[in-house]
Design a protein around this motif. Structure first.
Motif, short mmCIF file in Angstrom:
data_model
loop_
_atom_site.label_atom_id
_atom_site.label_comp_id
_atom_site.label_asym_id
_atom_site.label_seq_id
_atom_site.Cartn_x
_atom_site.Cartn_y
_atom_site.Cartn_z
N GLY A 63 -1.78 -0.59 -7.09
CA GLY A 63 -0.65 -1.47 -7.33
C GLY A 63 -0.94 -2.91 -6.93
O GLY A 63 -0.46 -3.85 -7.57
N SER A 64 -1.76 -3.10 -5.90
CA SER A 64 -2.03 -4.46 -5.45
C SER A 64 -2.76 -5.26 -6.53
O SER A 64 -2.40 -6.39 -6.83
CB SER A 64 -2.85 -4.45 -4.15
OG SER A 64 -2.10 -3.82 -3.13
N ASP A 67 -0.35 -5.58 -9.68
CA ASP A 67 0.75 -6.52 -9.48
C ASP A 67 0.25 -7.97 -9.46
O ASP A 67 0.90 -8.87 -9.98
CB ASP A 67 1.50 -6.22 -8.17
CG ASP A 67 2.50 -5.09 -8.36
OD1 ASP A 67 2.40 -4.38 -9.36
OD2 ASP A 67 3.39 -4.94 -7.49
N THR A 68 -0.91 -8.19 -8.84
CA THR A 68 -1.48 -9.54 -8.83
C THR A 68 -1.78 -9.98 -10.26
O THR A 68 -1.44 -11.08 -10.68
CB THR A 68 -2.77 -9.59 -7.97
OG1 THR A 68 -2.51 -9.00 -6.70
CG2 THR A 68 -3.24 -11.01 -7.76
N LYS A 70 -0.47 -8.88 -13.05
CA LYS A 70 0.75 -9.09 -13.84
C LYS A 70 1.36 -10.45 -13.52
O LYS A 70 1.84 -11.16 -14.42
CB LYS A 70 1.75 -7.95 -13.55
CG LYS A 70 1.33 -6.64 -14.22
CD LYS A 70 1.95 -5.41 -13.55
CE LYS A 70 3.41 -5.23 -13.86
NZ LYS A 70 3.94 -3.97 -13.24
N THR A 107 1.81 3.94 -7.83
CA THR A 107 2.80 2.89 -8.07
C THR A 107 3.45 2.96 -9.45
O THR A 107 4.58 2.54 -9.62
CB THR A 107 2.17 1.48 -7.93
OG1 THR A 107 1.26 1.27 -9.01
CG2 THR A 107 1.42 1.36 -6.61
N SER A 109 2.71 1.03 -11.64
CA SER A 109 2.82 -0.39 -12.01
C SER A 109 2.27 -0.67 -13.42
O SER A 109 2.66 -1.64 -14.06
CB SER A 109 2.06 -1.24 -10.98
OG SER A 109 2.11 -2.60 -11.29
N SER A 115 6.35 -7.20 -10.60
CA SER A 115 5.22 -7.47 -9.72
C SER A 115 5.81 -7.79 -8.36
O SER A 115 6.70 -8.63 -8.23
CB SER A 115 4.43 -8.67 -10.25
OG SER A 115 3.58 -9.19 -9.25
N GLY A 127 10.20 -9.52 -5.80
CA GLY A 127 9.75 -9.10 -7.12
C GLY A 127 9.89 -10.19 -8.18
O GLY A 127 10.86 -10.93 -8.19
#
Ligand SMILES: NC(=O)c1ccc[n+]([C@@H]2O[C@H](COP(=O)([O-])OP(=O)(O)OC[C@H]3O[C@@H](n4cnc5c(N)ncnc54)[C@H](O)[C@@H]3O)[C@@H](O)[C@H]2O)c1
Ligand SMILES: [Fe+2]
Length: 348
Positions: A63-64, A67-68, A70, A107, A109, A115, A127
């Motif tokens: 997820g890290s 998310d970065t 995204k 996640t 994700s 994100s 978020g």
């Protein structure tokens, strides 16, 4: 876009080699993503994207990393400071393609429109929420999770379980999300402990990867609730990982929720393997004990005191969590600030 742990596991090299074989040789690898990503990493990576005139993003990681990626994908070309992108629908149209390959089962994700980044100044995780963040392609290959260390398998697997349970109980659950939530619970209950004890068990990894994806599809539409809302300040202030902070709030929040919707806990109990004739009055306790058993089986501490959080911090944490209204409104039972503080006390 990836991180060092994923690169050290040999995954990044494997994927860049395959891309080069396909004639995609001009690659820029950014592997400085940190776990529980902070805003500064997004800014650095955006500058690199511009400097190297990149034309798309492939995220390989948990997820890290996703998310970065995204956040970077919607931040490129935006003149505003990153802080202005937080909240719902605050971003402009995404101009570059985005492909996500999850390397953890947790996640979801790869299929969600959010994100989550750490706002270091405000000491809370926030978020960026918009359908512009939905990746164009998600490649969910359980083989990529084989190298996950047991502690990551545990924390991310419990995160997926929280997604499944909270999306099922969400005020915004629908006939389309409920089957995914329930199926994910059944798969995680059957496979998480195996994936944790036997990391190279591909069948268990496949069940977990599928469950994480299903839970992601469910919560991406129905939302998550108070477990996540109460977990956010723990990540922001005390740097507990996302999976760990959710795990520790899981049972206390579910104990609070069960009074609001006993019938839904019967369906949850069935997904957790209860006998078909389990009674309403027993379903809540059954679900709580199954959640606790799973957390114990993968060695996740179940008390806040285990994380060096002073008891005197609980009222401030409660105030911070009460501000996460985006998630609290999904929760089947309302919580006042003092209810939240009581729940933190129970978790302590
Ligand atoms: N956007 C969403 O919908 C969503 C949902 C839930 C959580 N999250 C976010 O996801 C993040 C947590 O992600 P996570 O639980 O996937 O963990 P992670 O991405 O933070 O990774 C944890 C650690 O595991 C390592 N790792 C990951 N995959 C590996 C592999 N296959 N082999 C070896 N090492 C590996 C990483 O290098 C890292 O050190 C948090 O920041 C959380 O806020 C986002
Ligand atoms: Fe989560």
């Amino acid at each position: 876009m990836t991180d060092r742990g994923v690169s050290d596991a040999g995954i990044t090299a494997q994927i860049t080699a395959q891309l080069r074989d396909q004639g995609i040789a001009d690659l820029t690898v950014f592997d400085a993503i940190t776990a529980e990503p902070e805003m500064a990493v997004v800014e650095t990576c955006r500058d690199l994207f511009v400097q190297h005139q990149c034309d798309g993003i492939i995220a390989v990681g948990g997820g890290s990393a996703m998310d970065t990626a995204k956040a970077v994908a919607v931040f490129v070309g935006d003149e505003r400071p990153l802080s202005e992108l937080f909240g719902e629908d605050q971003v402009a149209s995404r101009r570059y393609p985005l492909i996500c390959l999850p390397t953890t089962a947790g996640t979801g994700s790869e299929v969600t429109n959010i994100s989550i980044l750490a706002d270091t100044e405000a000491q809370i995780k926030k978020g960026i929420v918009s359908n512009e963040l939905l990746p164009d392609v998600a490649i969910v290959a359980p083989e990529l999770t084989l190298s996950c260390p047991p502690s990551v398998t545990a924390a991310s697997g419990i995160d997926a379980l929280v997604h499944a349970v909270e999306s099922y109980l969400s005020n915004f659950a629908t006939a389309l999300t409920e089957p995914y939530s329930l199926a994910a619970i059944t798969k995680i209950r059957a496979s998480l402990e195996r994936a944790y004890r036997q990391p190279d068990d591909l069948a268990a990894r496949e069940e977990m990867a599928t469950a994480s994806l299903m839970a992601g599809l469910a919560f991406g539409n129905a939302g998550v609730g108070a477990v996540h809302a109460l977990a956010y300040p723990l990540g922001g202030r005390y740097h507990l990982s996302h999976g760990m902070s959710n795990a520790v709030m899981f049972v206390p929040v579910m104990r609070w929720n069960q009074a609001a919707c006993p019938g839904r806990f019967v369906a949850l109990a069935h997904a957790f393997g209860a006998a078909p004739d389990i009674r309403n009055a027993e379903a809540g306790e059954y679900v709580l004990s199954e959640i606790q058993r799973l957390c114990d089986a993968v060695n996740i501490p179940s008390q806040l005191r285990a994380f060096n959080i002073p008891e005197s911090a609980l009222s401030e944490l409660a105030l911070a969590a009460s501000g996460v209204t985006r998630l609290l409104r999904n929760n089947p039972r309302e919580l006042s600030v003092s209810d939240i503080e009581d729940i933190y006390r129970e978790a302590y």
